[in-house]
Structures are given as structure tokens and as C-alpha cells.
Design a protein around this motif. Structure first.
Motif, short mmCIF file in Angstrom:
data_model
loop_
_atom_site.label_atom_id
_atom_site.label_comp_id
_atom_site.label_asym_id
_atom_site.label_seq_id
_atom_site.Cartn_x
_atom_site.Cartn_y
_atom_site.Cartn_z
N LEU A 240 0.87 -1.18 0.00
CA LEU A 240 0.00 0.00 0.00
C LEU A 240 0.90 1.23 0.00
N GLU A 241 0.98 1.93 -1.13
CA GLU A 241 1.91 3.05 -1.22
C GLU A 241 1.63 4.12 -0.17
N SER A 242 0.38 4.48 0.01
CA SER A 242 -0.01 5.41 1.08
C SER A 242 0.54 6.82 0.90
N HIS A 243 0.34 7.38 -0.27
CA HIS A 243 0.63 8.80 -0.52
C HIS A 243 -0.65 9.58 -0.19
N PHE A 244 -0.71 10.09 1.03
CA PHE A 244 -1.94 10.70 1.51
C PHE A 244 -1.90 12.23 1.45
N ILE A 245 -3.10 12.83 1.46
CA ILE A 245 -3.28 14.24 1.76
C ILE A 245 -3.65 14.32 3.24
N VAL A 246 -3.10 15.28 3.96
CA VAL A 246 -3.30 15.35 5.40
C VAL A 246 -4.79 15.31 5.73
N GLY A 247 -5.13 14.48 6.71
CA GLY A 247 -6.51 14.34 7.15
C GLY A 247 -7.33 13.38 6.32
N ASP A 273 3.76 9.04 2.75
CA ASP A 273 3.94 10.46 3.01
C ASP A 273 2.56 11.09 3.13
N ASP A 274 2.49 12.31 3.66
CA ASP A 274 1.21 12.92 4.01
C ASP A 274 1.31 14.42 3.73
N ARG A 275 0.94 14.80 2.52
CA ARG A 275 1.23 16.16 2.06
C ARG A 275 0.26 17.19 2.62
N ILE A 276 0.82 18.38 2.84
CA ILE A 276 0.11 19.49 3.46
C ILE A 276 0.13 20.68 2.51
N LEU A 285 0.09 20.29 10.94
CA LEU A 285 1.20 19.43 11.39
C LEU A 285 0.72 18.46 12.47
N GLN A 286 -0.20 18.92 13.32
CA GLN A 286 -0.75 18.01 14.32
C GLN A 286 -1.61 16.94 13.68
N GLN A 287 -2.40 17.32 12.66
CA GLN A 287 -3.20 16.33 11.95
C GLN A 287 -2.30 15.33 11.24
N GLN A 288 -1.20 15.81 10.69
CA GLN A 288 -0.24 14.90 10.07
C GLN A 288 0.29 13.90 11.09
#
Length: 485
Positions: A240-247, A273-276, A285-288
Motif C-alpha cells: 500500500l503506497e499510502s501517498h496521503f493528503i493530510v486528514g 507520506d502525508d502532504r500538506i 502538522l498536528q493532523q499529520q
């Protein structure tokens, strides 16, 4: 459906844009990350205690960057080469192989006692032109020769291979590419069997993005996995690559991982990763941090999840800014390779000590509390002392990394502009883990900045409400005495 485009080939030149993306408005400076002093609290040690790995990706000149390699070798125990094992690098000409770049990554991994995830053998992208130009009746032979030669070269050095990379469309159908055009759906089984014949000990994966939750794409992959296993194909895992958008971590991610695991497959998070949207705020940053913790906890909840790998080491080498304009700050480490809230959340999720419980910071000499004026969240606001109220603007948490955060970790106590001279303002700023946001609580009651070695000081020794707080040469006087909690 989240917007997504494939990860482009990256080079030192293409990463240059990422290097100038800063958190908030703070200027960029060169610094070596400070890993936890206790080796038992490194991410890799925490993961290994859970019988898991924690990985990262290295590509291009990253392997020659001492800051990156020191951090990666200390904190991670798995490495994935970003481009060095892809077809256009390893076999740029038909039958002409180049394993030098991949060998460099493997050598780095071996020197730091890290395992290697091979990435990847068959992908519709980053194919050299000669493959796409082959007559259809020659594609299978070329594919089998490529897989056999590369897997044999790295036999015994690779923990797992992404044999098939990103084979699905968003609706759950297979992509049309050189391999499906020549062999139909049969290429998948053939590729996996060929890799297994070359190295029976490697775990063989199908790896894709947007399959983290239950949806049409992951349903298509689930049906394919069932079919391959029923044919006796030695498929070992799903990536599962898991390239997410924050939240936006899918709420069905755990259930999705469990259904693949129930087939007898390993389920790894391979490119997290979890882009903002920039500039990153304290709340984002806290949601990340929450997102990273969720992913790690999902993995720990699934017996057949061997581990989690982040794509890149820090924000400075991330592929995100160059691919998604306006987005960045996607990793656990900032542009200066300092830990962010996501690092602390990951460590805690892996079983590390949680941040110290929040409470007031008392100014001993004044009998008042450290206070954010008017409960503002405006970055750059200088903190003060004021009668203790118990409000959220007076509730600070001292984390294991040294941060003093307020508003549930959204903002941190910060030496303004990374100042190291007496009189530097002490402000709030979105938490970013940099040295000017790290504080040491000393046995004599002083609080010193990790970067400046100066003391937290009430200006002029004032005891009045609204007296401002700054850094000053340590004197031991009562206006530099503090108690936490």
C-alpha cells in the motif's frame, strides 16, 4: 478520489525546488538532525521491539549526503531505492545492464544493518524506449530476461521485491501497457513466477496507490490476488503506497489490510507520506502527526503487516513539492532534517514514551504563568507572563524531543528567527522540530534553548502581568526560574 499522479524520476536537480520549501515563514538553514540520545528510543529500535520494520527511501545523490545517511542509518532499518532498480536504470539497452546505482544503495544498507526492498521489476512507467518498441511476441522474453537477470544479481540481498508496480486503473481494471498488450492478464503470474524462480527467498509483492481503503481499485486487486493464489502463483504480499493528503487516511484502511492478510498475504505500507498545503499550520502538522500514528497503529493491528516505509527521509528530499505545486511538508522530518510532530507520534505509536502531560509553566519569581497573549494562534506572537488561569493558552507540553508546545501541539515555543543572542524574543510558531524549538529543563530550575544555550527569562525581572519573555544569558536569578506542571 484523491488527486494523484505518478512519482516522477527524481534527480538532485529535480529535488532542488523542494529544498527551498520552508515550514511557515522560517528561513532555511543547514543542520544535522539530532536523534534521540537513548538508542532504544530510535524509530528502528521501537519498530524492532514490535517485530516490525520502519523504512525509508533513498535515491540519487542522497546516498552521498552525510546528514541524510546518518539520520537514515540511525532511525530506519529498511531502505527502498527510489529509482536505482527501475528498468530504465538497470537495463537502458536491450541486454545491457547497469547495476551500479542500485549496488550503491545496497552497500549503504549493508553498512547500516538495514534490509532492502527491491523497487521495482515491472512497471508501465520509466520503461526504456526499446521495451515499448518491441514486437509483441518479444515482450514476454524481454520481461523474463530482465527479471531473471536483476533478481539474480541481487539474490540474497533483497528482503522483498515490488515485482509488479501500479498495474491498476482507478476503476479496478488493469492498465493497458506493453505487458498487457503482449500477454494480457497472464503477465502478472508470469512475472511473479519468474522472480520466484530467480530468488525463492524474497517476498514478492504487487504494489499500488489509492488501494489503502476499500474501493473499486482495491477490490480489483483483491480479486486478482485471490485468482493468482488459486493458481498457485507465489504472490507474497500487497504494498500500500499510502501517498496521503493530510486528514485523508481512509477509515477503512485497517479493514482493507485485514482482508488481504486473511488471504495469507503480507500487507506492507511501502511509500508513506502525508502532504500538506503550504505554508503548514500548527493544526495541519498536528493532523499529520495523527495520520502517521493511525497508519502505524493499523500496521501493528495486523499480524501480517511487516512494517511501514516512508517515501524519502525528510521534506527537503520529498518528491511532493515538484509534483503537487503548493503542497509539501509531507514527511516526519523537516527541510533541515529535524523531527516534526509526526516523528513523535510515530515513536509513541510504536511504543515509545508519550509526550509529558500538559500543564502550566510557572514563573517562580513572579508567581505567574507562561502565557500566549489573548489566546492567539498568530505565528510570531511573543509570549508573556500572566496570572495563572488554567486556560489552553497556558497549557504547555514538554515532549521527549524537547519541544514545549501549546494548543495540543499546534504551536511551539520558539526562539525568534533562530536567534542565539541575549534579548531574542521567545514566540510561538508552528511546531517543526528545529533546534530553536527544543528546550532543556534543568535541575536548577532554568529552561535553556538547545540551540542558543541561553535561558528563558522574564524581561527586566518584571513581575507584572504582560511582562514579555525572551532569551538571556543565564544568571540564576528568580526571573529565570521555572517549574513545569
Amino acid at each position: 478520489m484523491r488527486p494523484f499522479t505518478r512519482k516522477p524520476r527524481r534527480s538532485p536537480r529535480s529535488r532542488r525546488g523542494a529544498l527551498v520549501v520552508a515550514i511557515g515563514l522560517a528561513p532555511v538553514f543547514a543542520a544535522v538532525a539530532a536523534p534521540p540520545a537513548d538508542a532504544a528510543s530510535t524509530l528502528r529500535s521501537l519498530a524492532e521491539a514490535q517485530n516490525r520494520y520502519i523504512g525509508t527511501e533513498i535515491t540519487g545523490n542522497m546516498v552521498n549526503n552525510a546528514t541524510i545517511t546518518s539520520l537514515a542509518g540511525t532511525q530506519f532499518d529498511m531502505v527502498t531505492p527510489g529509482n536505482e532498480m527501475k528498468w530504465d536504470t538497470t537495463e537502458p539497452g536491450n541486454g545491457s545492464y547497469n547495476f551500479g546505482p542500485g549496488d550503491n544503495v545496497v552497500s549503504f544498507a549493508q553498512a547500516h544493518n538495514m534490509r532492502v526492498r527491491g523497487h521495482n521489476l515491472v512497471w508501465h512507467a520509466q520503461l526504456p524506449g526499446w521495451v515499448n518498441s518491441l514486437p509483441r511476441n518479444q515482450v514476454q522474453g524481454a520481461m523474463e530476461a530482465h527479471i531473471t537477470t536483476e533478481v539474480n544479481h541481487y539474490k540474497g540481498k533483497i528482503y522483498a521485491w515490488d515485482v509488479i508496480n501500479e498495474p491498476f486503473n482507478e476503476d479496478g481494471s488493469l492498465r493497458q501497457d506493453a505487458f498487457t498488450n503482449a500477454m494480457g492478464t497472464g503477465y502478472l503470474a508470469d512475472a511473479i513466477r519468474t522472480a520466484h524462480n530467480a530468488d525463492p527467498n524474497a517476498v514478492l509483492y504487487i504494489n499500488d496507490y489509492n488501494i489503502e481503503g476499500e474501493n473499486a481499485k482495491s477490490n480489483g486487486l483483491y480479486s486478482l490476488a485471490q485468482s493468482l493464489l488459486s493458481q498457485g502463483v507465489p504472490l507474497g504480499g500487497i504494498g500500500l503506497e499510502s501517498h496521503f493528503i493530510v486528514g485523508q487516511v481512509p477509515s477503512s484502511m485497517l479493514a482493507n489490510m485485514q482482508r488481504f492478510a486473511a488471504l495469507g498475504l503480507d500487507v506492507a505500507v511501502t511509500e508513506l507520506d502525508d502532504r500538506i498545503q503550504l505554508p503548514a499550520s500548527g493544526s495541519s502538522l498536528q493532523q499529520q502527526a495523527n495520520d502517521y500514528a493511525t497508519v502505524v497503529k493499523d500496521c501493528l493491528a495486523v499480524t501480517r503487516c511487516p512494517g511501514v516505509s516512508q517515501w524519502g527521509v525528510g521534506d527537503a528530499d520529498s518528491w511532493i513539492p515538484g509534483t503537487f505545486p503548493g503542497y509539501g511538508a509531507a514527511s516526519m522530518y523537516d527541510n533541515n532534517y529535524q523531527p516534526k510532530p509526526a516523528y513523535n507520534a510515530t515513536a509513541t505509536a510504536l511504543g515509545g514514551p508519550p509526550a509529558t502531560s500538559g500543564g502550566p509553566v510557572h514563573a517562580v519569581g513572579a508567581g505567574k504563568c507562561l502565557d500566549v497573549p489573548n489566546s492567539t494562534t498568530t505565528a510570531g506572537t511573543q509570549v508573556q507572563i500572566r496570572d495563572c488561569s488554567g486556560g489552553s493558552n497556558q497549557t504547555f507540553t514538554h515532549s521527549s524531543s524537547g519541544a514545549l508546545s501549546v494548543y495540543n501541539g499546534g504551536d511551539c515555543l520558539d526562539a525568534s528567527s533562530r536567534g542565539t543572542s541575549a534579548g531574542t524574543k521567545v514566540i510561538i510558531w508552528p511546531c517543526n522540530g528545529q533546534a530553536n524549538q527544543q528546550w532543556t529543563v534543568n535541575a536548577d530550575g532554568t529552561v535553556t534553548g538547545a540551540q542558543s544555550r541561553l535561558c528563558l527569562d522574564v524581561t527586566g525581572g518584571s513581575t507584572a502581568n504582560g511582562a514579555l519573555v525572551e532569551l538571556w544569558t543565564c544568571t540564576g536569578r528568580s526571573n529565570q526560574q521555572w517549574t513545569l506542571g
